[in-house]
Design an enzyme around this catalytic site. Structure first.
Site, PDB file in Angstrom:
ATOM      1  N   HIS A   1       2.064  -3.628   6.745  1.00 28.82           N
ATOM      2  CA  HIS A   1       1.464  -2.628   7.078  1.00 28.82           C
ATOM      3  C   HIS A   1       1.284  -1.679   8.203  1.00 28.82           C
ATOM      4  CE1 HIS A   1      -0.607  -4.826   3.181  1.00 28.82           C
ATOM      5  NE2 HIS A   1       0.036  -5.495   3.501  1.00 28.82           N
TER       6      HIS A   1
ATOM      7  N   HIS B   1       0.926  -1.053   0.568  1.00 35.98           N
ATOM      8  CA  HIS B   1       0.099  -0.106  -0.144  1.00 35.98           C
ATOM      9  C   HIS B   1       0.858   0.707   0.005  1.00 35.98           C
ATOM     10  CE1 HIS B   1      -3.392  -2.526   2.130  1.00 35.98           C
ATOM     11  NE2 HIS B   1      -3.722  -2.485   0.760  1.00 35.98           N
TER      12      HIS B   1
ATOM     13  N   GLU C   1       1.318   3.167   3.437  1.00 36.26           N
ATOM     14  CA  GLU C   1       2.235   3.235   4.665  1.00 36.26           C
ATOM     15  C   GLU C   1       3.803   3.463   4.783  1.00 36.26           C
ATOM     16  OE1 GLU C   1      -0.010  -0.288   4.555  1.00 36.26           O
ATOM     17  OE2 GLU C   1      -1.663   0.657   4.393  1.00 36.26           O
TER      18      GLU C   1
ATOM     19  N   GLU D   1       0.392  -4.913  11.659  1.00 38.24           N
ATOM     20  CA  GLU D   1      -0.374  -3.744  11.532  1.00 38.24           C
ATOM     21  C   GLU D   1       0.732  -2.709  12.132  1.00 38.24           C
ATOM     22  OE1 GLU D   1      -2.438  -2.574   8.953  1.00 38.24           O
ATOM     23  OE2 GLU D   1      -3.512  -4.013   8.341  1.00 38.24           O
TER      24      GLU D   1
END
Length: 424
Positions: free
Chosen positions: A307, A175, A178, A383
């Site tokens: 992420h 992504h 990020e 995350e």
């Protein structure tokens, strides 16, 4: 439901723009606020999903359902209208960022002359550092594993100091927005290469490490030169809206494992989370898949995708909140080891469990493909920081702290995975 995300909003509210690269304009967010809303009922959720019909809003999180908080960006022209609407709906909210541009400036690229982990860096600086390390160490095998849609290199690094090792794969920046993802992955790679910590030296001797620091180079460059909030890759996806052609696929929705079964707005081509017309359409993820598949079956025993944000260790599966992998309890024990060790450093708590259960149900993610198709016995999405205060725009002065706490978590995870027989 189609969210036009920010594209219409850029024209509607007349954002200030400044030159960033020849022929390109960098979007600015002066006086834009980030709101955090708490959704308690189905009715509130339904109304939030429709709020874009009269307020230009940029959602930062997938709208999964009630019982959660969501962050959204609103420009100065619509802030009063938003607050009146939220008050009318009895939705609890707070402003967590008063001026988004100021926060973006604090998380921007600093001195980009050399690679370190106190500021964010451009793609060129990251790749130059990778090339320098590869040239300096004969135990690093470095290659271009593919090209992006716009022709940029996707690089892979394999660290192997002895034959017969099993491997751990680290994946970064699928992504675009990020930035902390590739910063953390390169921090870990640097620790494996250059750390004097005996435990890191041991891990680099006893395991092979495969690192893909930048899966989405086109999107990453776009976040530096044009739009900091961009998530997808940059291939025109064949659809149009009132602003013109729609670009990009959310590549972590495009893997061919339970593709398209679930997810917020995965079928909306102009939205953040569009998963594509069919699975495996993006050259970037095909390159990643081919790279993973180029190794012998059973060699890669762990696949870790990094992420932002939320501080989770998300396990398979993402497509369901009622179906779990056969070795789910084993994976939970391994994830718990990461969480416990990471928390010991600065107190950052990482919640662990199946992503469909903890986060939201979504299909087509890399970790599920790695587990379900490639039979890698421990896969996860980490995350990183934080839990929403800065979110995707974590200030650069936290990069090193993130790297240190994740390094501590990684050491414990690998040791627990070894104890659990993952590398047998």
């Amino acid at each position: 439901m189609r969210l036009l995300i920010l594209l219409i909003g850029l024209l509607t509210v007349g954002l200030v723009a400044a030159k960033s690269a020849p022929g390109r304009m960098a979007v600015r967010y002066d006086n834009f606020k980030v709101y955090q809303v708490t959704i308690e009922t189905d009715l509130q959720m339904e109304e939030l999903r429709k709020i874009h019909e009269h307020i230009t809003v940029h959602f930062l999180n997938e709208l999964a359902g009630p019982g959660r908080t969501y962050n959204l960006i609103v420009g100065p022209l619509f802030q009063r209208s938003l607050e009146k609407t939220l008050n009318f709906l009895e939705i609890v909210y707070k402003v967590i960022v008063e001026d988004l541009q100021k926060l973006l400036d604090e998380a921007s690229v600093g001195d980009d002359s050399h690679m370190e982990w106190e500021t964010y860096h451009t793609l060129d600086t990251i790749y130059d550092w990778v090339d320098q390390e590869c040239a300096a160490h004969d135990y690093l095998e470095c290659k271009v594993i593919g090209k992006s849609h716009e022709g940029r290199d996707i690089k892979g690094v394999r660290l192997s100091k002895r034959s017969g090792n099993k491997a751990i794969l680290l994946e970064g920046n699928i992504h675009a927005m990020e930035w902390i993802s590739s910063a953390t992955v390169t921090f870990l790679l640097n620790q494996l290469i250059n750390s004097e910590d005996p435990e890191m030296q041991r891990l680099s001797e006893e395991y092979d490490w495969i690192v893909v620091p930048m899966v989405n180079p086109d999107g990453f460059v776009y976040t530096h030169e044009v739009e900091r909030l961009w998530r997808k890759n940059r291939r025109p996806n064949g659809h149009m809206n009132t602003t013109g052609a729609c670009y990009g696929i959310d590549m972590n929705r495009n893997f061919d494992y339970h593709w398209g079964g679930a997810g917020w707005n995965i079928d909306e081509p102009c939205d953040h989370w569009f998963g594509g017309e069919e699975p495996n359409t993006e050259v970037e993820i095909l390159s990643l898949q081919d790279f993973v598949s180029s190794f012998d079956d059973g060699y890669i025993r762990s696949y870790m995708a990094f992420h932002a944000y939320g501080q989770y260790v998300l396990l398979p599966y993402g497509h369901s909140n009622t179906e779990f992998p056969p070795n789910y309890e084993q994976m939970q024990r391994i994830a718990a080891a990461f969480s416990d060790a990471a928390a010991e450093v600065y107190g950052s708590t990482f919640t662990y469990g199946a992503s469909g259960l903890l986060n939201y149900v979504v299909s087509g993610a890399a970790k599920d493909w790695a587990y379900g198709v490639k039979n890698i016995p421990f896969t996860c999405t980490v995350e990183l920081r934080d839990k929403g205060t800065f979110g995707f725009f974590l200030p650069s002065n936290q990069i090193t702290e993130v790297g240190i706490e994740v390094t501590a978590g990684l050491k414990a995870l690998v040791n627990k995975a070894q104890e659990e027989g993952i590398f047998d």
